[in-house]
Design a protein around this motif. Sequence first.
Motif, short mmCIF file in Angstrom:
data_model
loop_
_atom_site.label_atom_id
_atom_site.label_comp_id
_atom_site.label_asym_id
_atom_site.label_seq_id
_atom_site.Cartn_x
_atom_site.Cartn_y
_atom_site.Cartn_z
N GLY A 8 0.78 -1.23 0.00
CA GLY A 8 0.00 0.00 0.00
C GLY A 8 0.81 1.27 0.00
N HIS A 9 2.10 1.18 -0.34
CA HIS A 9 2.94 2.36 -0.45
C HIS A 9 2.89 2.89 -1.89
CE1 HIS A 9 4.65 0.17 3.01
NE2 HIS A 9 4.88 1.37 3.50
N TYR A 10 2.85 4.19 -2.01
CA TYR A 10 2.75 4.81 -3.33
C TYR A 10 4.07 5.48 -3.73
CZ TYR A 10 -2.27 4.02 -3.42
OH TYR A 10 -3.51 3.43 -3.44
N PHE A 11 4.35 5.38 -5.05
CA PHE A 11 5.58 5.93 -5.60
C PHE A 11 5.25 6.72 -6.86
CE2 PHE A 11 6.55 2.11 -3.28
CZ PHE A 11 7.71 2.41 -2.60
N PRO A 12 6.06 7.74 -7.17
CA PRO A 12 5.80 8.50 -8.41
C PRO A 12 6.06 7.64 -9.63
CG PRO A 12 7.88 9.19 -7.44
CD PRO A 12 7.23 8.27 -6.44
N ASP A 13 5.19 7.73 -10.61
CA ASP A 13 5.39 7.00 -11.85
C ASP A 13 6.41 7.74 -12.69
OD1 ASP A 13 4.53 4.84 -13.76
OD2 ASP A 13 4.08 6.60 -14.98
N ILE A 14 7.37 7.04 -13.25
CA ILE A 14 8.39 7.65 -14.10
C ILE A 14 7.85 7.72 -15.51
CG2 ILE A 14 10.75 7.52 -14.93
CD1 ILE A 14 10.44 7.99 -11.94
N ASP A 15 7.53 8.94 -15.93
CA ASP A 15 6.95 9.17 -17.26
C ASP A 15 7.88 10.09 -18.03
OD1 ASP A 15 5.52 9.74 -19.50
OD2 ASP A 15 3.63 10.13 -18.46
N THR A 16 8.55 9.55 -19.03
CA THR A 16 9.53 10.35 -19.78
C THR A 16 8.89 11.46 -20.57
OG1 THR A 16 9.40 8.78 -21.62
CG2 THR A 16 11.14 8.43 -20.00
N LYS A 17 7.56 11.44 -20.72
CA LYS A 17 6.92 12.52 -21.47
C LYS A 17 6.84 13.80 -20.64
CE LYS A 17 3.11 10.41 -22.35
NZ LYS A 17 1.73 10.20 -22.83
N HIS A 18 6.92 13.64 -19.30
CA HIS A 18 6.81 14.80 -18.43
C HIS A 18 8.20 15.18 -17.96
CE1 HIS A 18 2.45 13.42 -17.54
NE2 HIS A 18 2.54 14.14 -18.63
N GLU A 19 8.91 15.95 -18.75
CA GLU A 19 10.28 16.31 -18.44
C GLU A 19 10.30 17.36 -17.34
OE1 GLU A 19 12.92 14.97 -19.66
OE2 GLU A 19 12.05 13.77 -21.25
N ASP A 20 11.33 17.26 -16.46
CA ASP A 20 11.51 18.25 -15.43
C ASP A 20 12.17 19.49 -16.03
OD1 ASP A 20 11.76 19.54 -13.07
OD2 ASP A 20 12.82 17.92 -12.02
N LEU A 21 12.05 20.59 -15.34
CA LEU A 21 12.69 21.82 -15.78
C LEU A 21 14.06 21.99 -15.14
CD1 LEU A 21 9.74 24.36 -15.66
CD2 LEU A 21 10.74 23.29 -17.65
N SER A 22 14.63 20.91 -14.57
CA SER A 22 15.91 21.04 -13.89
C SER A 22 16.99 21.51 -14.84
CB SER A 22 16.32 19.69 -13.27
OG SER A 22 16.38 18.68 -14.28
N GLY A 23 16.86 21.17 -16.12
CA GLY A 23 17.85 21.61 -17.09
C GLY A 23 17.79 23.09 -17.36
N LEU A 24 16.69 23.73 -16.97
CA LEU A 24 16.55 25.17 -17.17
C LEU A 24 16.69 25.94 -15.87
CD1 LEU A 24 13.49 25.27 -19.59
CD2 LEU A 24 15.91 25.32 -20.20
N SER A 25 16.72 25.25 -14.75
CA SER A 25 16.66 25.95 -13.47
C SER A 25 17.87 26.84 -13.26
CB SER A 25 16.55 24.94 -12.32
OG SER A 25 17.66 24.08 -12.30
N HIS A 26 19.03 26.47 -13.79
CA HIS A 26 20.22 27.27 -13.58
C HIS A 26 20.18 28.59 -14.35
CE1 HIS A 26 21.03 25.40 -17.45
NE2 HIS A 26 21.94 26.32 -17.66
N LEU A 27 19.20 28.73 -15.24
CA LEU A 27 19.11 29.94 -16.03
C LEU A 27 18.44 31.06 -15.27
CD1 LEU A 27 18.05 28.28 -19.36
CD2 LEU A 27 20.32 29.10 -18.75
N SER A 28 17.84 30.76 -14.15
CA SER A 28 17.15 31.77 -13.37
C SER A 28 17.78 31.88 -12.00
CB SER A 28 15.66 31.43 -13.23
OG SER A 28 15.00 32.37 -12.42
#
Length: 347
Positions: free
Chosen positions: A317-337
């Motif tokens: 009954g433990h829940y985990f985030p589903d890894i969906d490659t279609k939903h990209e994180d913005l971590s690659g852009l975070s350093h720009l701000s």
Amino acid sequence: MNETAFPHPIEPAQQRMRTAWTADELLAAEFPEPRWAVPGILAEGVNLLAGPPKVGKSWLSLGLGLSVAAGGRAFDTVAVEGGPVLYLALEDTPRRLQTRMRKMLGGQPAPADLTLVTSCPPLPQGGGEAIAQWIERNPNARMVIIDVFAKMRGPSAPGASAYDADYAAVGHAKRIADHYGLAVVLVHHVRKAGSDDFLTEVSGTNGLAGAADATLVLKRARGQADGVLHVTGRDVDEAEYALRFHSAAGAWQLLEGPAGDHTIGDTRAAILRHVRTHPGARPKDIADALPGLDPDTIRRTCSRMAADGQLTKDTKGHYFPDIDTKHEDLSGLSHLSDRPATDEGNQ
């Protein structure tokens, strides 16, 4: 633009760039990195920006033009290098453009490096030379925006198939982009019928996206976001970005986190954010952390999210985030701000 005073026709880019190597020569060659109009999103080359009518493509395009011309932040987030921008607003009047810019600038001075044009001949009938003339006068140009592409593509060659005609139409813009090494944005429409593959939603044949270096599709979204920008291309990673439209300022803002977090309801979004930071959480744990939500609602919602593929659940009954490659994180852009995210962007 003056339709009678054009420079000499653009020489093919191949005439000034090497086009053949042996394998060892190519491996040893050094090439400059792509020039980005908007780092991570808009690179040099032809960028096809498509979306349904009235979704806000022109607001987005004008906002990009103002940001890049001023050297500010695109989407209120991504720092951009400033430089001259040509915006061909072929469906607008000067008065409408003035009204929009006043709203978007909010009293700030307008950038002198943004040139706005409301009339231009089609690309194969002098428009390409007119754009080249402007670039020659602005050698540090960063971007050309054509809104809309249908006004500039010109007639098809007699006997050409629909695919060949679309490919050739984009090719006129690609010659300019490749020759001068800048980003050319072609604003276009999508089909009425939706599709799971955003590339197939672009109106016309696959020749349009095939000839473009990158394709961006702006779609309306449900949940907290007002739109999702789907991006794919040769020099840009495929990704989805959630956007919010601020009507009072006429501005699109990039939201923090994966697009999927913003295209679902508030309850699911809150649960998903908690499980992302606390993988393995049980419904009771989530309820303790989110006292504003009913425990039974959390339990039922977690079960539905697991059925919908937004979460995964183990046998205990433990829940985990589903890894969906279609939903990209913005971590690659975070350093720009270098500024903290707004409360609104973290909702």
